[in-house]
Design an enzyme around this catalytic site. Sequence first.
Site, PDB file in Angstrom:
ATOM      1  N   ASP A   1       0.843  -1.182   0.000  1.00  0.00           N
ATOM      2  CA  ASP A   1       0.000   0.000   0.000  1.00  0.00           C
ATOM      3  C   ASP A   1       0.877   1.229   0.000  1.00  0.00           C
ATOM      4  OD1 ASP A   1      -1.889   2.119   1.324  1.00  0.00           O
ATOM      5  OD2 ASP A   1      -3.138   0.472   0.621  1.00  0.00           O
TER       6      ASP A   1
ATOM      7  N   MET B   1      -5.671  11.168   7.041  1.00  0.00           N
ATOM      8  CA  MET B   1      -6.494  10.151   7.706  1.00  0.00           C
ATOM      9  C   MET B   1      -6.343   8.799   7.015  1.00  0.00           C
ATOM     10  SD  MET B   1      -8.297  10.138  10.339  1.00  0.00           S
ATOM     11  CE  MET B   1      -8.792   8.638  11.103  1.00  0.00           C
ATOM     12  N   TYR B   2      -6.236   8.822   5.703  1.00  0.00           N
ATOM     13  CA  TYR B   2      -5.983   7.587   4.959  1.00  0.00           C
ATOM     14  C   TYR B   2      -4.681   6.959   5.441  1.00  0.00           C
ATOM     15  CZ  TYR B   2      -4.505   4.575   1.135  1.00  0.00           C
ATOM     16  OH  TYR B   2      -4.045   3.512   0.399  1.00  0.00           O
ATOM     17  N   HIS B   3      -3.631   7.756   5.536  1.00  0.00           N
ATOM     18  CA  HIS B   3      -2.339   7.243   5.987  1.00  0.00           C
ATOM     19  C   HIS B   3      -2.425   6.699   7.408  1.00  0.00           C
ATOM     20  CE1 HIS B   3      -0.321   8.498   2.420  1.00  0.00           C
ATOM     21  NE2 HIS B   3      -0.598   9.762   2.612  1.00  0.00           N
TER      22      HIS B   3
ATOM     23  N   SER C   1      -4.992   5.384   8.887  1.00  0.00           N
ATOM     24  CA  SER C   1      -5.691   4.096   8.885  1.00  0.00           C
ATOM     25  C   SER C   1      -4.785   2.989   8.364  1.00  0.00           C
ATOM     26  CB  SER C   1      -6.980   4.184   8.054  1.00  0.00           C
ATOM     27  OG  SER C   1      -6.698   4.374   6.681  1.00  0.00           O
TER      28      SER C   1
END
Length: 83
Positions: free
Chosen positions: A45, A56-58, A60
């Site tokens: 990923d 926030m993506y990072h 998670s």
Amino acid sequence: MVEELSEQEAREQIETNLFGALWVTQAALPFLRAQAAVISAGLLDRGHQRVPGIGMYHGSKWALEGISQALAQEIKDFGSRSR
């Protein structure tokens, strides 16, 4: 941007990227273990890259990385291995 996220948007990121992967993993593990399959606990990923605007993506994906590392250790107790 992190400071502009609503609580709902933050929760959706965690629900999808962390809990979604966790629930699928928990459902699949008994079948993979029964077949003595190699379990891929590491996930490819872009979560380790730091790109402004998707903090926030990072976050998670970093949480998922921690769970993946723990899982790799846990499945050793069951004679399974990860890659």
